[in-house]
Scaffold this motif. Structure first.
Motif, PDB file in Angstrom:
ATOM      1  N   ASP A  13       0.854  -1.181   0.000  1.00  0.00           N
ATOM      2  CA  ASP A  13       0.000   0.000   0.000  1.00  0.00           C
ATOM      3  C   ASP A  13       0.899   1.244   0.000  1.00  0.00           C
ATOM      4  O   ASP A  13       1.699   1.442   0.911  1.00  0.00           O
ATOM      5  CB  ASP A  13      -0.882  -0.024   1.254  1.00  0.00           C
ATOM      6  CG  ASP A  13      -1.873   1.126   1.289  1.00  0.00           C
ATOM      7  OD1 ASP A  13      -1.655   2.128   0.565  1.00  0.00           O
ATOM      8  OD2 ASP A  13      -2.860   1.025   2.037  1.00  0.00           O
ATOM      9  N   VAL A  14       0.757   2.066  -1.049  1.00  0.00           N
ATOM     10  CA  VAL A  14       1.642   3.237  -1.161  1.00  0.00           C
ATOM     11  C   VAL A  14       1.460   4.205   0.009  1.00  0.00           C
ATOM     12  O   VAL A  14       2.404   4.891   0.408  1.00  0.00           O
ATOM     13  CB  VAL A  14       1.433   3.992  -2.499  1.00  0.00           C
ATOM     14  CG1 VAL A  14       1.984   3.186  -3.662  1.00  0.00           C
ATOM     15  CG2 VAL A  14      -0.022   4.359  -2.732  1.00  0.00           C
ATOM     16  N   TYR A  15       0.237   4.260   0.569  1.00  0.00           N
ATOM     17  CA  TYR A  15      -0.022   5.182   1.685  1.00  0.00           C
ATOM     18  C   TYR A  15       0.801   4.817   2.929  1.00  0.00           C
ATOM     19  O   TYR A  15       1.118   5.659   3.741  1.00  0.00           O
ATOM     20  CB  TYR A  15      -1.514   5.192   2.043  1.00  0.00           C
ATOM     21  CG  TYR A  15      -2.338   6.137   1.189  1.00  0.00           C
ATOM     22  CD1 TYR A  15      -2.629   7.431   1.642  1.00  0.00           C
ATOM     23  CD2 TYR A  15      -2.827   5.751  -0.043  1.00  0.00           C
ATOM     24  CE1 TYR A  15      -3.388   8.300   0.878  1.00  0.00           C
ATOM     25  CE2 TYR A  15      -3.595   6.609  -0.819  1.00  0.00           C
ATOM     26  CZ  TYR A  15      -3.867   7.881  -0.358  1.00  0.00           C
ATOM     27  OH  TYR A  15      -4.614   8.744  -1.114  1.00  0.00           O
ATOM     28  N   GLU A  16       1.117   3.516   3.063  1.00  0.00           N
ATOM     29  CA  GLU A  16       1.910   3.095   4.227  1.00  0.00           C
ATOM     30  C   GLU A  16       3.397   3.068   3.907  1.00  0.00           C
ATOM     31  O   GLU A  16       4.226   3.544   4.683  1.00  0.00           O
ATOM     32  CB  GLU A  16       1.485   1.689   4.676  1.00  0.00           C
ATOM     33  CG  GLU A  16       0.118   1.672   5.325  1.00  0.00           C
ATOM     34  CD  GLU A  16      -0.426   0.251   5.469  1.00  0.00           C
ATOM     35  OE1 GLU A  16       0.351  -0.714   5.324  1.00  0.00           O
ATOM     36  OE2 GLU A  16      -1.640   0.124   5.710  1.00  0.00           O
ATOM     37  N   THR A  17       3.726   2.501   2.742  1.00  0.00           N
ATOM     38  CA  THR A  17       5.128   2.231   2.420  1.00  0.00           C
ATOM     39  C   THR A  17       5.926   3.491   2.085  1.00  0.00           C
ATOM     40  O   THR A  17       7.071   3.633   2.517  1.00  0.00           O
ATOM     41  CB  THR A  17       5.194   1.269   1.204  1.00  0.00           C
ATOM     42  OG1 THR A  17       4.342   0.182   1.479  1.00  0.00           O
ATOM     43  CG2 THR A  17       6.602   0.795   0.953  1.00  0.00           C
ATOM     44  N   ILE A  18       5.309   4.384   1.314  1.00  0.00           N
ATOM     45  CA  ILE A  18       6.084   5.501   0.771  1.00  0.00           C
ATOM     46  C   ILE A  18       6.448   6.543   1.838  1.00  0.00           C
ATOM     47  O   ILE A  18       7.602   6.978   1.910  1.00  0.00           O
ATOM     48  CB  ILE A  18       5.372   6.115  -0.462  1.00  0.00           C
ATOM     49  CG1 ILE A  18       5.157   5.019  -1.524  1.00  0.00           C
ATOM     50  CG2 ILE A  18       6.180   7.274  -1.039  1.00  0.00           C
ATOM     51  CD1 ILE A  18       6.394   4.185  -1.878  1.00  0.00           C
ATOM     52  N   PRO A  19       5.501   6.920   2.733  1.00  0.00           N
ATOM     53  CA  PRO A  19       5.926   7.833   3.808  1.00  0.00           C
ATOM     54  C   PRO A  19       7.049   7.234   4.659  1.00  0.00           C
ATOM     55  O   PRO A  19       7.941   7.950   5.115  1.00  0.00           O
ATOM     56  CB  PRO A  19       4.641   8.030   4.625  1.00  0.00           C
ATOM     57  CG  PRO A  19       3.539   7.796   3.635  1.00  0.00           C
ATOM     58  CD  PRO A  19       4.053   6.700   2.740  1.00  0.00           C
TER      59      PRO A  19
END
Lengths: 324, 266
Positions: free
Chosen positions: A309-315
């Motif tokens: 999930d980009v919302y979790e991984t990227i930050p």
């Protein structure tokens, strides 16, 4: 003697890096065709751009500095190119493919009854003829094309040609006396968005971080995609879906009808990987895809895929870069 | 060539004429494959449709007509017999009449622009609305070349058109690499459409029935006295090199590590 006239693009008084690739393509053309390269700079107050060009191997730089060229609309520019070509008689007119050159070069070609090839990615000698490779069908086909006539127009993909080398020789600069026709009503520019300072343009950056449908609003996009891009010193890109939804501006769109980029590293976040998007980034050296959907087509083209999930991984990625 | 543009061209809405050139292309959703001998693309079993940018142009013309009810929309296609099917779609959407210029071989953008210019001189429209590029050829040239041949203003890659009160000017928002640029163009002008100008309507059954009765005129380049020799010639086609399937990494740690040590891009 064969000559290639390279149309130079500049923005806010700065030479565009894509024009250095156009000069590089002109060198490759000179290597197979023989001849020299000349540059054409149009605008009002172009001194700094001309100076930046002087050590790039042009036999001559034509400067057309005129108050009526404060706005570089297609009707004005095509008229300047037509007059310059008639006076200097090049065999080729060449520019980097961008919305600027795509707008005005075909118009100039028509004024001069010259054929044109768009999006050239390679050239070579075949017998007595120089033939060109170009991309079409959303990047699904590379065609080899021949162009006839004494004058030929080309746009090149900056990502397909190296930048021109700097050398010690200073190019000669010559003013070209453009004569605008009297009583012409030129197209009037009412307003123009300029690129936001601070982030590089996606066509000029070493790393591009791009976001797709996973992002539900502009704030999330800016925080997650913009956040990672800033931490990496990268440019920001977007899929068409987000531009259509009004989440990102059109200037960020990567794809068949947007910008075509080939950075060292392209990071696709929450992008499914439609053919039309891939057409704009698949020549990147390394492609990373992060997507929640393990079956997203983007993974077929990615060197490194991470199902997440980009919302979790990227930050988290951004935090690590900042923390290190 | 005419230099400069008419200073004033008042347009009565009753006589507003819009010319919309359209092209029949492989559907955008089709998987394009190159023939093994490199002579072209495989067309057997391929669905063809109206170029999506041209559908946007037809839609915009219809929306202008909805505000200026006397306007007349002429759809124009240069192509083989099959392009009449594409013209019927434009007529079913709401175009009033259609013209096909019959050709059997592909022509390059300059040759197409010359045919368009000849039809323009015959039809004398107030506006030419067309797609910014055809998704088969991807050249993005014909509209600009047409404007150059005609010596009229152009607004390319347009995502919004605001017609002036008198119909003599249009304020066009253009999508450029830097963002939106707004230009004011005086009619007659060539306007090329970008994706976000509108969302084309679906064809309705009554629309299809009506379209059957609308006229489709047939012309030839020789009847228009156009020299349409192409300067460009496609010698061969090939599929681009495919990227090899990559690696699925298991975690962010592994991703960062591989980008640093293996790909050496971080």
């Amino acid at each position: 003697m064969r000559k290639t006239l390279v149309l130079i693009e500049h923005t806010q008084g700065q030479l565009r890096q894509t024009s250095l690739h156009a000069l590089g393509a002109a060198s490759e053309l000179a290597a197979v065709e023989g001849g020299t390269t000349e540059a054409l700079v149009m605008g009002h107050g172009v001194g700094a751009v001309v100076d930046a060009l002087r050590s790039l191997g042009c036999a001559r730089i034509w400067a057309v500095d005129h108050p009526q060229l404060a706005d570089l609309t297609a009707d004005r520019c095509a008229d300047v190119i037509a007059q310059t070509v008639k006076a200097t008689e090049p065999s080729f007119v060449l520019a980097a493919a961008s919305t600027f050159s795509k707008d005005l070069l075909p118009r100039a070609a028509a004024l001069l009854d010259a054929g044109m090839i768009s999006d050239v990615v390679g050239l070579k000698k075949e017998g007595d003829e120089t033939v060109f490779k170009r991309v079409q069908f959303a990047g699904n086909v590379i065609s080899t094309v021949q162009l006839s006539g004494a004058l030929k127009f080309l746009t090149i993909r900056p990502s397909a040609f190296p930048m021109a080398n700097r050398n010690a020789t200073q190019s000669e600069v010559q003013d070209f006396p453009w004569q605008p026709a009297a009583n012409v009503t030129w197209t009037q520019v009412v307003s123009r968005e300029e690129r936001v300072e601070g982030r590089p343009d996606a066509t000029e950056a070493r790393i591009v971080v791009s976001g797709g449908r996973a992002f539900k609003n502009s704030e999330d996009f800016e925080r997650v995609v913009g956040g990672l891009a800033d931490a990496l010193g990268a440019a920001v890109g977007s899929s068409r879906a987000l531009v259509d939804a009004g989440i990102t501006p059109n200037s960020l769109q990567i794809g068949q009808t947007g910008k075509v980029v080939a950075p060292e590293l392209y990071i696709a976040l929450g992008i499914s990987g439609a053919i039309q998007h891939m057409a704009g980034m698949k020549d990147s050296k390394v492609i990373v895809a992060v997507n929640k959907d393990p079956d997203a087509p983007v993974f077929e083209a990615a060197d490194y895929g991470l199902v997440a999930d980009v919302y979790e991984t990227i930050p988290e990625w951004t935090r690590r870069i900042k923390g290190s | 060539m005419r230099i400069g543009f008419p200073s004033k061209l008042p347009i009565n809405s009753l006589q507003m004429k819009i010319l919309v050139p359209i092209k029949r292309v492989p559907d955008y959703d089709t998987r394009i494959r190159v023939k093994p001998d490199g002579s072209g693309i495989v067309t057997e079993g391929v669905k063809f449709s109206m170029n999506p940018f041209d559908a946007i142009a037809v839609e915009e013309a219809i929306r202008i007509k909805e505000r200026l009810p006397g306007a007349e929309i002429t759809a124009l296609s240069i192509g083989t017999e099959e392009s009449v099917e594409t013209l019927r779609v434009a007529l079913a959407m709401g175009a009033d009449r259609a013209i096909r210029v019959a050709i059997d071989a592909d022509m390059d953008s300059l040759a197409i622009a010359k045919v368009l210019a000849a039809v323009y001189h015959r039809e004398k429209p107030h506006m030419v609305l067309m797609g910014k590029q055809a998704i088969d050829d991807d050249s993005n040239q014909a509209g600009q070349m047409l404007a150059g041949l005609l010596g009229v203003p152009q607004a390319t890659f347009v995502s919004k058109i605001e017609m002036g009160q008198d119909g003599a000017t249009a304020l066009c928002s253009r999508e450029t690499d830097a963002g939106i640029e707004k230009v004011q163009v005086r009619m007659p002008a060539v306007i090329t459409t970008d994706l976000r100008l509108n969302e084309p309507r679906y064809v309705s059954l009554p629309g299809i029935m009506k379209a059957k009765k609308k006229p489709v005129e047939e012309l030839t380049p020789s009847a228009l006295s156009v020299d349409c020799v192409s300067r460009t010639r496609v010698l061969s086609m090939e599929a681009p090199a495919r990227r090899k399937a990559g690696l699925r990494v298991k975690s962010l740690d592994e991703l960062i590590d591989r980008l640093k040590t293996e790909a050496k891009v971080l």
